[in-house]
Design a protein around this motif. Structure first.
Motif, PDB file in Angstrom:
ATOM      1  N   HIS A 193       0.853  -1.190   0.000  1.00  0.00           N
ATOM      2  CA  HIS A 193       0.000   0.000   0.000  1.00  0.00           C
ATOM      3  C   HIS A 193       0.893   1.247   0.000  1.00  0.00           C
ATOM      4  N   PRO A 194       0.473   2.323  -0.680  1.00  0.00           N
ATOM      5  CA  PRO A 194       1.302   3.531  -0.692  1.00  0.00           C
ATOM      6  C   PRO A 194       1.659   4.028   0.720  1.00  0.00           C
ATOM      7  N   CYS A 252      -1.292  11.114   0.214  1.00  0.00           N
ATOM      8  CA  CYS A 252      -0.796  10.008  -0.599  1.00  0.00           C
ATOM      9  C   CYS A 252       0.077  10.485  -1.758  1.00  0.00           C
ATOM     10  N   CYS A 274      -6.662   0.102  -1.673  1.00  0.00           N
ATOM     11  CA  CYS A 274      -6.198   1.160  -2.576  1.00  0.00           C
ATOM     12  C   CYS A 274      -6.835   0.967  -3.939  1.00  0.00           C
ATOM     13  N   HIS A 275      -7.089   2.101  -4.597  1.00  0.00           N
ATOM     14  CA  HIS A 275      -7.674   2.014  -5.942  1.00  0.00           C
ATOM     15  C   HIS A 275      -6.673   1.540  -6.992  1.00  0.00           C
ATOM     16  N   ILE A 276      -5.404   1.664  -6.688  1.00  0.00           N
ATOM     17  CA  ILE A 276      -4.412   1.228  -7.667  1.00  0.00           C
ATOM     18  C   ILE A 276      -4.366  -0.303  -7.679  1.00  0.00           C
ATOM     19  N   CYS A 317      -9.904   8.876  -5.794  1.00  0.00           N
ATOM     20  CA  CYS A 317      -9.353   8.727  -4.452  1.00  0.00           C
ATOM     21  C   CYS A 317     -10.079   9.621  -3.454  1.00  0.00           C
ATOM     22  N   PRO A 376     -11.733   3.095  -1.160  1.00  0.00           N
ATOM     23  CA  PRO A 376     -11.420   1.802  -1.778  1.00  0.00           C
ATOM     24  C   PRO A 376     -11.709   0.662  -0.798  1.00  0.00           C
ATOM     25  N   ARG A 378       0.990   8.735  -4.198  1.00  0.00           N
ATOM     26  CA  ARG A 378       0.664   8.000  -5.430  1.00  0.00           C
ATOM     27  C   ARG A 378      -0.794   8.188  -5.834  1.00  0.00           C
ATOM     28  N   LYS A 379      -1.428   9.181  -5.265  1.00  0.00           N
ATOM     29  CA  LYS A 379      -2.837   9.440  -5.551  1.00  0.00           C
ATOM     30  C   LYS A 379      -3.073   9.476  -7.062  1.00  0.00           C
ATOM     31  N   ILE A 380      -4.158   8.795  -7.497  1.00  0.00           N
ATOM     32  CA  ILE A 380      -4.332   8.698  -8.949  1.00  0.00           C
ATOM     33  C   ILE A 380      -5.390   9.644  -9.502  1.00  0.00           C
ATOM     34  N   PHE A 433      -6.511   8.325   3.091  1.00  0.00           N
ATOM     35  CA  PHE A 433      -5.093   8.639   2.951  1.00  0.00           C
ATOM     36  C   PHE A 433      -4.838   9.658   1.834  1.00  0.00           C
ATOM     37  N   HIS A 434      -5.901  10.066   1.110  1.00  0.00           N
ATOM     38  CA  HIS A 434      -5.647  10.832  -0.102  1.00  0.00           C
ATOM     39  C   HIS A 434      -4.963  12.175   0.153  1.00  0.00           C
ATOM     40  N   CYS A 448     -10.776   7.847  -0.047  1.00  0.00           N
ATOM     41  CA  CYS A 448      -9.670   7.169   0.616  1.00  0.00           C
ATOM     42  C   CYS A 448      -9.125   8.102   1.682  1.00  0.00           C
TER      43      CYS A 448
END
Ligand SMILES: Nc1ncnc2c1ncn2[C@@H]1O[C@H](COP(=O)(O)OP(=O)(O)O)[C@@H](O)[C@H]1O
Ligand code: SF4
Ligand code: SF4
Ligand SMILES: [Mg+2]
Lengths: 296, 682, 292
Positions: free
Chosen positions: B592-593, B635, B661-663, B643, B648, B637-639, B631-632, B629
């Motif tokens: 996880h990020p 984060c 995580c969405h990734i 997020c 997620p 690595r937020k996409i 954590f956004h 999320c």
């Protein structure tokens, strides 16, 4: 609560006033005029609602309204307390600060042990000793606080010095002790170290960084001492024959003059509450943690 | 005063001796300590707690506690003899040439003065006042990477987070561009993520400023990343010194060798062998030391070591000048282990879980707002297995442990099953058997052991209540238990305060094991201990587990320690499980990020630094968690908007390994590939 | 389990002195404490054996020699009915030294019980009781005593009960805050994890740890109990004639100090002062010993 205390006392009011040999019928009649034979709650309600309107009832003994007595006495007591307070707060704080700045040196020992000793002496003991020294032997100060009629401010002050000294002594130790321990804590703190290591001059460190944090707790203590101060007034006013709220309560209790007693005690309660409020207010003004809360 | 020509060395201590007066006697803490820090150099001072590190710092700035006194030696700061300065000259030195930052920034700042004022008063000393001082303060806050300085300057310290407070403290220390900066454990007590940020900041500032640094820490890894040279302090004496890399990779004093061996390194695990330990204790303050101070604890010690003080041998080579205070410095690395490495084979965890938690929630009321300390946690634990719980402070680890134990009741709805039977939410309603089956070892033994009771009473009472033993049976079991945590009879009659931290923690462990528990919760059991003691406690926990087949729930902020002991890891953030899976998979990734960031934040002894991931900002308030999320907001690595909008699910990426995580997992693998090799905690 | 620790056990892993011994040592090293204790013991000895070395019967009047100033026969002079002041001062500690300690004992027991209960259970009970205690503390002891004595009449028992109950809330407050702090410690959670009863937790786990603040508060309160008993006697609400009690003697003689009969009150005042100061020096020593 005060009121209930007064009611639970088993003394019969009429009997107390008229004496043990009075005729029972006279006693009953008097009790009726005074209203003390009505049910408790009714009495309480009428008394409280009248008190709020400034009518404190009628004295059983003087057969005249209580209010003027209480207001007069309160005024006198406040003068006495004010003299003691005005002297003790700065001197007590100064004593504590000086002791802390000279920690464990002779000056600290003298102030700390001296303060501790005078604080615990009953007011009448210090009162007697002071009267003997300044009133009887040196004859510098009057031994009674009852000043002549239409005495001016300075004459009154002159009469109040001796009676205020025992109160001063009791409070001095308290305040000095609190101020001292607050100072020691602040002096030992990390933030004081930060201030010193910044290279600030010692005076700035003390004035800006130490004093405010050190004296915060002392402020609360000073307010809680109002209670003790009032207790002290009862004794001092008796000893110096001074017409204050303390001697008023004392006389009222001896004579079972309940309206007087209750009004006196309730007045004290109000004074105490106001003092506590002021202290809370000061404390929160001076302490940003309370004033602003935390963002987190 | 004219600027003196720069001295060759920023700081020189010569034969410095310092003592503290305790109970009418002067007790030595620093013994003839000499060291030198060059201009612009960063020097690390390491050693166990109590060896005198902070005393060095306080002596240099002449701010020893009231009972401290310098009994000999000389200190020269930038060529000035600090001991000879009068009050005014000392004040000037503090204002102009030396600054200090210490642990616990919350206490270092004045609670009743605004940040701005605390900064500007420094500039006022140099005659800069009014707007000019304010501008300088803003510039200084910018320099320590504080965003929006004007608003921060209006605040009081308690309105800032720990990391921000420490930045402010650093800004204050650097405000007058000192030639010497002393940092005493500046990141101890901060979360690893915050610690990493502060250390980065210090490293960057080193490039920008000219200050020489004395960096004090008990944490070898932190020092190894920050310093050019390092000195190892033991009982107030320098025992080894040299360039950081050389000392840590090729130590020449048995103490340094032993310290390095105590740390679980390179992903070491409990089934790969015990950690080495250092037996015995640091000599107490004022102890009379005949011969080598380390002799009592050194496996290489001979008669000469015990009678003759070893000199500081100079062992310089092409890698630089180095010193070691050991007669046998050439054999130091051959120091025999104090603890054999062999371990009993761990029993294979059985398939049936001993503990099953489903849908556990805990909501506190905080100023009228609901605060979700634990949200929808489900997991299970098999016999003999260790579950490691990690996450920043405030992530809900302790609350989760307390829910399991029944010390706080969870919200309605969730279930906790012990050996197939549901547990009542409240401790009072649980059966005696259920209570004794789940016990805890707390972080702080001073708090956990009743200081009024003797050790015998503490353990005996637990045996009586939990194991139901009496009389001779109790006595026999007590003796067994005491031996199994390696205490002796001598320890039984005393009160906890008479024991050292490590021994106290053994008592706490014995007490937890009194009723043959199935599960023992360990909440940061070694964070209050020194590394040498920590190693012994970790070994003990591993041994007890192998023998008793007990399961652990192990909470720690030290990922190396967690990795050593755990079979399974759960990563918590704002009360939610962000990732859960087998220890090796979680550590080696893809992960996880958030896990990635946590791992990246850990200071490493082996300087194999590659891409670093830093979390900015603070952990959000649990009363008002971010949407989508959680954590956004931090984060790296937020996409995208997804997020922020959709939370997620905790999805199973591999059998037994779930990530919230969405990734997609494959994508995480691709993203994290290059970094994965470096994310090995030291 | 296999033997793993090969190195020999360390020699000095147990500190020799127990915490209690440390307190005792520092108490015996405290000059403040020793001086205070000496003063108190002096007055206790006077209360117990004073009549054997008092030159006169403290109650015997001698009207012819009334109000005699200090002389070789009467070191401290005589009072208005000719009683020997020196003899009266010597035995005058008797009542105060029984009433004040008993009142303190009552306050300590009641205050500790209240403080333990409110601190341990917290919640509504605590809120209500604490409010009541606060209100109670706002009224000065002298006034509570005044009311109670008007209601119940004067007797030593009344004085003990009044002072004891007035001081109980103060002790309760100290105990409560100590209990609140203890309650947060993990050993209380550990006790719950052994299914210990609330009584066991309160009295066996918590109580021993809060003995130091209770002890300090008790010694301080003893000083104030003496303060209060003396004051009540002086106000005519405490110990009654013909007891040679110091406060009472001052009360019956202070009206005459304007006339210069200082010896009738000075020595009693000094006696009270020395006793109170002695108790407080000792209390300060106890405080210091526990907080070092
Ligand atoms: N008794 C409580 N009342 C209110 N909030 C609490 C309480 N205990 C913990 N919290 C909050 O719950 C969250 C999780 O805390 P905790 O379980 O202590 O985390 P950790 O163990 O990771 O430090 C934090 O936001 C904390 O402030
Ligand atoms: S001098 Fe001797 S005892 Fe000291 S560290 Fe070296 S080998 Fe060990
Ligand atoms: S869901 Fe988005 S914000 Fe949350 S961890 Fe994954 S990438 Fe980061
Ligand atoms: Mg925690």
């Amino acid at each position: 609560m005060v009121f209930l205390g007064g009611q639970v006392l088993p003394g019969n009011v009429g009997r107390a006033i008229l004496g043990p040999f009075a005729d029972q019928r006279a006693v009953d009649a008097l009790n009726h005029t005074l209203g003390v034979d009505r049910p408790l709650l009714t009495q309480y309600w009428s008394w409280i609602s009248n008190f709020v309107q400034g009518d404190m009832g009628t004295s059983y003994i003087f057969r005249s309204p209580v209010a003027p007595f209480v207001i007069d006495a309160l005024g006198n007591s406040m003068k006495l307390a004010a003299v003691a307070f005005v002297l003790v707060v700065p001197i007590g704080i100064l004593g504590g600060v000086i002791a802390a700045l000279n920690l464990n040196r002779p000056l600290d020992r003298i102030i700390s042990l001296g303060g501790l000793s005078v604080t615990v002496l009953p007011e009448f003991v210090t009162g007697i000793i002071l009267i003997l020294i300044f009133g009887v032997w040196l004859r510098w100060l009057p031994i009674s606080a009852a000043w002549p009629k239409d005495a001016g401010f300075f004459i009154q002050l002159y009469y109040l010095i001796l009676p205020s000294l025992p109160l001063f002594l009791v409070l001095f130790g308290y305040i000095a002790r609190m101020a001292r321990s607050g100072m020691i804590e602040a002096l030992d703190s990390d933030y004081t170290r930060t201030a010193v290591l910044k290279g600030l001059p010692w005076r700035t460190v003390i004035w800006r960084h130490v004093l405010r944090n050190a004296l915060l707790p002392t402020i609360t203590v000073i307010a809680t001492q109002t209670g003790y101060l009032i207790g002290g007034l009862v004794v001092i006013e008796t000893l110096f024959r001074y017409q204050g709220i303390g001697s008023l309560i004392f006389t009222a209790a001896r004579g079972k003059d309940f309206p007087m007693l209750e009004s006196g005690i309730l007045t004290i309660g109000i004074v105490y509450a106001v003092a506590t409020l002021i202290a809370d207010f000061l404390y929160s003004v001076l302490n940003p943690r309370i004033r602003l809360g935390s963002d987190q | 005063m004219t600027e003196p020509a720069k001295a060759k060395n920023a700081l020189e201590l010569k034969d410095l001796s310092v003592a503290y007066r305790v109970a009418g006697r002067n007790r030595a803490v620093l013994r003839n300590l000499s060291l030198t820090i060059g201009q612009g150099e960063a020097y690390g001072l390491v050693g166990e707690s109590g060896c005198g590190k902070s005393t060095v710092a306080l002596t240099v700035v002449r701010y020893l506690p009231r009972n401290g006194l310098i009994s000999g030696g000389a200190i020269s700061l930038d060529g000035q003899d600090v001991m000879k300065l009068d009050a005014e000259a000392l004040r000037r030195a503090r204002a102009e040439s030396v600054s200090m930052v210490y642990q616990d920034p919350g206490k270092a700042l004045n609670p009743s003065i605004r940040i701005g004022r605390q900064l500007t008063e420094i500039f006022e000393l140099g005659g800069i006042t009014g707007q000019a001082a304010t501008d300088r303060a803003v510039a200084m806050l910018n320099r320590v990477r504080i965003s929006d300085p004007p608003s921060v300057m209006q605040r009081y310290p308690h309105q800032l987070s720990g990391g921000m407070q420490q930045r402010v403290a650093i800004a204050m220390a650097l405000a007058n561009d000192p030639s010497m900066l002393i940092l005493d454990e500046p990141t101890t007590g901060l979360d690893a993520t915050v610690e990493a940020e502060v250390l980065d900041l210090i490293a960057q500032l080193r490039q920008e400023l000219s200050a020489s640094i004395l960096f004090i820490s008990h944490n070898l890894a932190v020092v190894s990343n920050m310093c050019d040279r390092v000195g190892v302090l033991y009982a107030g004496m320098l025992v080894e010194e040299g360039p950081t890399e050389v000392v840590f990779n090729d130590p020449r004093h048995p103490y340094t060798v032993a310290l390095l061996r105590c740390l679980p390194r390179g992903g070491q695990r409990k089934d790969q062998g015990r950690l080495d330990t250092i037996p015995g204790f640091l000599p107490g303050i004022g102890a009379t030391i005949k011969g080598c101070a380390f002799a009592d604890r050194c496996a290489l010690a001979d008669d000469r070591c015990r009678t003759e003080l070893p000199p500081l041998y100079e062992l310089s080579d092409e890698r630089g000048k180095r010193l070691s205070r050991c007669f046998h410095h050439d054999k130091a690395q051959a120091l025999p282990r104090a603890t054999p490495a062999d371990v009993a084979p761990a029993p294979k965890p059985a398939a049936v879980p001993v503990l099953r938690v489903a849908g556990l929630n805990k909501t506190y009321a905080s100023h009228g707002h609901p605060l979700r300390a634990v949200k929808d946690v489900s997991l299970d634990l098999r016999p003999g297995e260790t579950l490691g719980l990690v996450g920043e402070s405030g992530s809900g680890k302790t609350t989760f442990a307390r829910l399991l134990l029944g010390l706080v009741p969870p919200d309605a709805g969730g279930t906790i099953e012990l050996e197939g039977k549901a547990l009542a939410p409240k401790l009072e309603n649980r059966g005696d058997d259920q209570v004794k089956a789940m016990q805890i070892v707390f972080q702080n033994p001073d708090s956990a052991l009743n200081r009024s009771h003797s050790i015998r009473h503490l353990i005996g009472r637990a045996l009586k209540r939990l194991a139901g033993l009496r009389g001779a049976a109790l006595e026999a079991r007590l003796n067994d238990l005491v031996r199994s945590v390696r205490l002796t009879d001598r320890h039984l009659a005393v009160k906890p305060r008479q024991l050292s931290g490590g021994l106290k923690q053994r008592v706490a462990i014995a007490r937890a094991f009194a009723g043959d528990p199935r599960i023992v919760v360990c909440d940061e059991p070694t964070s209050a201990l020194d590394v040498s003691v920590q190693a012994a406690i970790l070994n003990l926990l591993a041994d007890l587990q192998a023998k008793e087949d007990v399961s652990y729930i192990f909470i720690s902020h030290d990922l190396g320690v967690v990795r050593y002991l755990s079979d399974k890891i759960a990563v918590l953030y704002l009360g939610r499980i962000m990732e859960i899976g087998p220890s090796e998979e979680v550590f080696s990734g893809p992960h996880h990020p958030y896990t990635e960031a946590l791992l990246s934040a850990v200071p490493k002894l082996d300087q194999t630094e590659t891409a670093r991931i830093r979390l900015d900002g603070e952990i959000p308030s649990a009363t008002n968690p971010p949407s989508g999320c959680v954590f956004h907001t931090r984060c790296p690595r937020k996409i995208g908007p997804i997020c922020e909008q959709q939370e997620p699910p905790l999805a199973e990426a591999q059998p037994g390994h779930s990530i919230r995580c969405h990734i997609p997992y494959a994508e995480l693998r691709r993203l994290q590939k290059p970094a994965a090799a470096a994310t090995v905690p030291a | 389990m296999s033997a793993v620790q090969t190195a020999s056990p360390p020699q000095e892993d147990v500190r020799r002195r127990s915490p209690m011994a440390e307190v005792l040592f520092s108490l015996l090293r405290s000059r403040t404490f020793l001086v205070g204790l000496a003063i108190v013991l002096f007055w206790v000895a006077c209360a117990l054996f004073g009549e054997h070395f008092a030159p006169y019967d403290p109650l015997a009047d001698d009207i012819i020699n009334a109000l005699a100033p200090p002389s070789r026969e009467h070191w401290f002079g005589t009072d208005q009915i000719g009683r020997d002041v020196f003899s009266r001062v010597i035995v005058g500690s008797r009542d105060i030294l029984t009433v004040a300690p008993l009142a303190t004992l009552l306050a300590t027991v009641a205050g500790t019980a209240l403080g333990l209960l409110t601190g341990y259970f917290r919640g509504i009970v605590d809120d209500v009781v604490s409010r009541i205690l606060e209100a109670f503390m706002a009224i000065p002891v002298v006034i509570v005593a005044l009311l109670a004595i008007v209601a119940l009449g004067t007797s030593k028992t009344t004085v003990i009960v009044v002072i004891g109950l007035s001081f109980a809330p103060i002790i309760a407050r100290t105990v409560r805050s100590a209990v609140l702090a203890e309650r947060e410690l993990d050993y209380v959670a550990a006790a719950q994890l052994r299914h210990e009863s609330a009584l066991h937790t309160m009295f066996v786990e918590i109580l021993p740890n809060i003995i130091p603040p209770i002890l300090v508060e008790t010694t301080v309160r003893l000083g104030y109990a003496i303060f209060a008993v003396a004051t009540l006697s002086f106000m005519g609400f405490g110990i009654q004639p013909p007891s040679p009690d110091w406060g009472l003697s001052i009360s019956s003689n202070y009206g005459m100090i304007g006339g210069g009969f200082w010896w009738t009150v000075l020595f009693d005042a000094l006696a009270i002062a020395s006793l109170v100061i002695g108790v407080n020096l000792a209390a300060d020593g106890v405080h210091g010993a526990f907080n070092d």
